[in-house]
Design a protein around this motif. Structure first.
Motif, PDB file in Angstrom:
ATOM      1  N   LEU A  41      59.521 122.725 105.095  1.00 52.97           N
ATOM      2  CA  LEU A  41      59.217 121.466 105.766  1.00 52.97           C
ATOM      3  C   LEU A  41      58.264 120.630 104.921  1.00 52.97           C
ATOM      4  O   LEU A  41      57.365 121.159 104.258  1.00 52.97           O
ATOM      5  CB  LEU A  41      58.589 121.719 107.133  1.00 52.97           C
ATOM      6  CG  LEU A  41      59.454 122.440 108.175  1.00 52.97           C
ATOM      7  CD1 LEU A  41      58.620 122.757 109.406  1.00 52.97           C
ATOM      8  CD2 LEU A  41      60.674 121.603 108.539  1.00 52.97           C
ATOM      9  N   LEU A  42      58.432 119.315 105.003  1.00 55.79           N
ATOM     10  CA  LEU A  42      57.565 118.398 104.273  1.00 55.79           C
ATOM     11  C   LEU A  42      56.105 118.559 104.685  1.00 55.79           C
ATOM     12  O   LEU A  42      55.198 118.488 103.846  1.00 55.79           O
ATOM     13  CB  LEU A  42      58.034 116.956 104.505  1.00 55.79           C
ATOM     14  CG  LEU A  42      57.192 115.834 103.884  1.00 55.79           C
ATOM     15  CD1 LEU A  42      57.119 115.992 102.375  1.00 55.79           C
ATOM     16  CD2 LEU A  42      57.765 114.472 104.263  1.00 55.79           C
ATOM     17  N   LYS A  43      55.862 118.811 105.966  1.00 60.62           N
ATOM     18  CA  LYS A  43      54.478 118.922 106.440  1.00 60.62           C
ATOM     19  C   LYS A  43      53.769 120.145 105.847  1.00 60.62           C
ATOM     20  O   LYS A  43      52.533 120.163 105.773  1.00 60.62           O
ATOM     21  CB  LYS A  43      54.436 118.955 107.966  1.00 60.62           C
ATOM     22  CG  LYS A  43      55.039 120.195 108.593  1.00 60.62           C
ATOM     23  CD  LYS A  43      54.907 120.148 110.116  1.00 60.62           C
ATOM     24  CE  LYS A  43      55.465 121.404 110.779  1.00 60.62           C
ATOM     25  NZ  LYS A  43      55.323 121.348 112.256  1.00 60.62           N
ATOM     26  N   HIS A  44      54.524 121.151 105.450  1.00 59.00           N
ATOM     27  CA  HIS A  44      53.933 122.300 104.778  1.00 59.00           C
ATOM     28  C   HIS A  44      53.733 122.034 103.281  1.00 59.00           C
ATOM     29  O   HIS A  44      52.821 122.578 102.663  1.00 59.00           O
ATOM     30  CB  HIS A  44      54.825 123.537 104.951  1.00 59.00           C
ATOM     31  CG  HIS A  44      54.974 123.954 106.370  1.00 59.00           C
ATOM     32  ND1 HIS A  44      56.104 124.578 106.852  1.00 59.00           N
ATOM     33  CD2 HIS A  44      54.136 123.838 107.433  1.00 59.00           C
ATOM     34  CE1 HIS A  44      55.959 124.825 108.144  1.00 59.00           C
ATOM     35  NE2 HIS A  44      54.778 124.385 108.512  1.00 59.00           N
ATOM     36  N   PHE A  45      54.606 121.203 102.737  1.00 56.94           N
ATOM     37  CA  PHE A  45      54.545 120.891 101.306  1.00 56.94           C
ATOM     38  C   PHE A  45      53.357 119.997 100.974  1.00 56.94           C
ATOM     39  O   PHE A  45      52.686 120.202  99.947  1.00 56.94           O
ATOM     40  CB  PHE A  45      55.852 120.211 100.893  1.00 56.94           C
ATOM     41  CG  PHE A  45      55.784 119.498  99.574  1.00 56.94           C
ATOM     42  CD1 PHE A  45      55.762 120.206  98.375  1.00 56.94           C
ATOM     43  CD2 PHE A  45      55.737 118.098  99.522  1.00 56.94           C
ATOM     44  CE1 PHE A  45      55.684 119.542  97.162  1.00 56.94           C
ATOM     45  CE2 PHE A  45      55.669 117.436  98.308  1.00 56.94           C
ATOM     46  CZ  PHE A  45      55.650 118.158  97.126  1.00 56.94           C
ATOM     47  N   LYS A  46      53.067 119.009 101.804  1.00 63.79           N
ATOM     48  CA  LYS A  46      52.080 117.990 101.467  1.00 63.79           C
ATOM     49  C   LYS A  46      50.693 118.561 101.153  1.00 63.79           C
ATOM     50  O   LYS A  46      50.103 118.218 100.121  1.00 63.79           O
ATOM     51  CB  LYS A  46      51.994 116.943 102.578  1.00 63.79           C
ATOM     52  CG  LYS A  46      53.204 116.036 102.623  1.00 63.79           C
ATOM     53  CD  LYS A  46      53.192 115.114 103.829  1.00 63.79           C
ATOM     54  CE  LYS A  46      52.095 114.109 103.787  1.00 63.79           C
ATOM     55  NZ  LYS A  46      52.182 113.130 104.908  1.00 63.79           N
ATOM     56  N   PRO A  47      50.119 119.450 101.973  1.00 64.09           N
ATOM     57  CA  PRO A  47      48.792 119.980 101.615  1.00 64.09           C
ATOM     58  C   PRO A  47      48.815 120.839 100.357  1.00 64.09           C
ATOM     59  O   PRO A  47      47.868 120.813  99.571  1.00 64.09           O
ATOM     60  CB  PRO A  47      48.386 120.789 102.853  1.00 64.09           C
ATOM     61  CG  PRO A  47      49.651 121.056 103.596  1.00 64.09           C
ATOM     62  CD  PRO A  47      50.548 119.906 103.306  1.00 64.09           C
ATOM     63  N   ALA A  48      49.903 121.610 100.145  1.00 59.81           N
ATOM     64  CA  ALA A  48      50.003 122.432  98.944  1.00 59.81           C
ATOM     65  C   ALA A  48      50.106 121.553  97.706  1.00 59.81           C
ATOM     66  O   ALA A  48      49.490 121.838  96.665  1.00 59.81           O
ATOM     67  CB  ALA A  48      51.214 123.359  99.037  1.00 59.81           C
ATOM     68  N   PHE A  49      50.878 120.482  97.805  1.00 60.61           N
ATOM     69  CA  PHE A  49      51.009 119.572  96.673  1.00 60.61           C
ATOM     70  C   PHE A  49      49.674 118.891  96.361  1.00 60.61           C
ATOM     71  O   PHE A  49      49.285 118.777  95.188  1.00 60.61           O
ATOM     72  CB  PHE A  49      52.079 118.511  96.959  1.00 60.61           C
ATOM     73  CG  PHE A  49      52.215 117.502  95.853  1.00 60.61           C
ATOM     74  CD1 PHE A  49      53.013 117.765  94.753  1.00 60.61           C
ATOM     75  CD2 PHE A  49      51.510 116.303  95.904  1.00 60.61           C
ATOM     76  CE1 PHE A  49      53.118 116.847  93.716  1.00 60.61           C
ATOM     77  CE2 PHE A  49      51.608 115.386  94.865  1.00 60.61           C
ATOM     78  CZ  PHE A  49      52.416 115.657  93.774  1.00 60.61           C
ATOM     79  N   GLN A  50      48.963 118.441  97.387  1.00 60.98           N
ATOM     80  CA  GLN A  50      47.688 117.765  97.144  1.00 60.98           C
ATOM     81  C   GLN A  50      46.671 118.710  96.517  1.00 60.98           C
ATOM     82  O   GLN A  50      45.856 118.295  95.684  1.00 60.98           O
ATOM     83  CB  GLN A  50      47.163 117.174  98.455  1.00 60.98           C
ATOM     84  CG  GLN A  50      48.004 116.013  98.957  1.00 60.98           C
ATOM     85  CD  GLN A  50      47.439 115.384 100.212  1.00 60.98           C
ATOM     86  OE1 GLN A  50      46.395 114.714 100.177  1.00 60.98           O
ATOM     87  NE2 GLN A  50      48.099 115.600 101.344  1.00 60.98           N
TER      88      GLN A  50
END
Length: 308
Positions: free
Chosen positions: A258-267
């Protein structure tokens, strides 16, 4: 997001250390300070295709790995052993560091033949892997085996249609079964030959990166990918350029459902990458990122290696 470069330029390292209390941010502060103080940095090279696509971050059961980037698609096919069983797709930070080392040495010497050193320990040290114990040896050996067996194809969209480049990373098995003892080099594969198609494509499409920077973040595969991408994109920009979260997820989101899981990891990975590339100017907002024209991560790379 903390602007470490501005903090260092405004307050200096000692005061910045006092102001930053978060442990992870303190580590990034030290990396950025080291990079800003670096004089004659070590030039590394990565194929431009890996600035737009990537290998898996974790082990995968897939036998064909596909990633799509801007006008580029990468296919990596697992090699087979003698029993026709898949050997596996290369993955993780060690695979990336191995490949960057091979690409850097090949471009430096303008030769497909890459010297590894007289022992496993010597080669790990040359790649900046300070932990040269048995666990590291095992992981590097496994990733080298996968790199030596797999096939890869780059599809590039051009004005005239589509360009397909077939090949592999290396021509023969990349076998590192040997010894940790530098006194017994005969048990070590001292040289590996890059595949000709991959080598020619690398010479045509090199991305200069900082070896020093990569060694600081070399155990974080997503941070490596973000750093290489930034090194490729930022210095060529003429104006601020927005990148949506959907586009970032499409390129970097392998392994995140999910995008919502990706965003904090990417940041988190972005903060590591920016510490290693303190001249990079990237803003984060609700829609995604805004990329700003920035100095390249390593200066005068074209003069130093004769790159186009």
């Amino acid at each position: 997001m903390l602007d470490i470069r501005t903090l260092l330029l405004t307050h200096g390292l000692d005061e910045a250390r006092r102001l930053v209390t978060d442990k992870r941010e303190r580590q990034r502060l030290e990396i950025a300070a080291a990079m800003m103080a670096e004089g004659d940095d070590n030039l590394g090279i990565c194929h431009a295709g890996f600035a737009l696509t990537s290998l898996p971050h974790k082990d995968t059961q897939e036998t064909v790995w596909r990633r799509d980037g801007h006008r580029v698609t990468l296919l990596v096919e697992s090699g087979l052993d003698r029993a026709a069983k898949p050997i596996g797709i290369p993955y993780g930070s060690k695979a990336r560091m191995i490949l960057i080392y091979l690409q850097t040495q090949a471009v430096r010497t303008q030769s497909r033949e890459v010297e590894l050193g007289r022992s496993m320990k010597a080669w790990l040290t040359a790649m900046g892997m300070s932990n040269t114990g048995g666990a590291t040896y095992k992981v590097v050996t496994e990733q080298a085996k996968r790199i030596g067996a797999c096939r890869l194809t780059f599809f590039t969209t051009t004005n005239g249609g589509e360009l397909r480049t077939n090949g592999a990373f290396v021509d023969q098995e990349f076998s590192l079964a040997g010894t940790m003892n530098e006194d017994q080099p005969m048990l070590w594969q001292e040289c590996v030959r890059l595949n000709e198609a991959f080598y020619r494509s690398l010479i045509d499409h090199p991305v200069p990166v900082s070896e020093t920077a990569l060694r600081h973040i070399g155990n974080k595969s997503l941070a490596i990918d973000v750093y290489v991408w930034a090194a490729y994109r930022l210095h060529a920009l003429q104006k601020p350029t927005p990148i949506s979260w959907a586009a970032l997820y499409g390129q970097f989101g392998a392994g995140f459902t999910l995008l919502k899981h990706f965003k904090p990891a990417f940041q988190d990975a972005l903060r590591d990458a920016l510490a290693a590339y303190p001249d990079a100017r990237i803003e984060v907002d609700e829609a995604g990122l805004i990329l700003h024209p920035s100095r390249p991560p390593i200066a005068k790379s074209s003069d130093r290696l004769g790159l186009n």
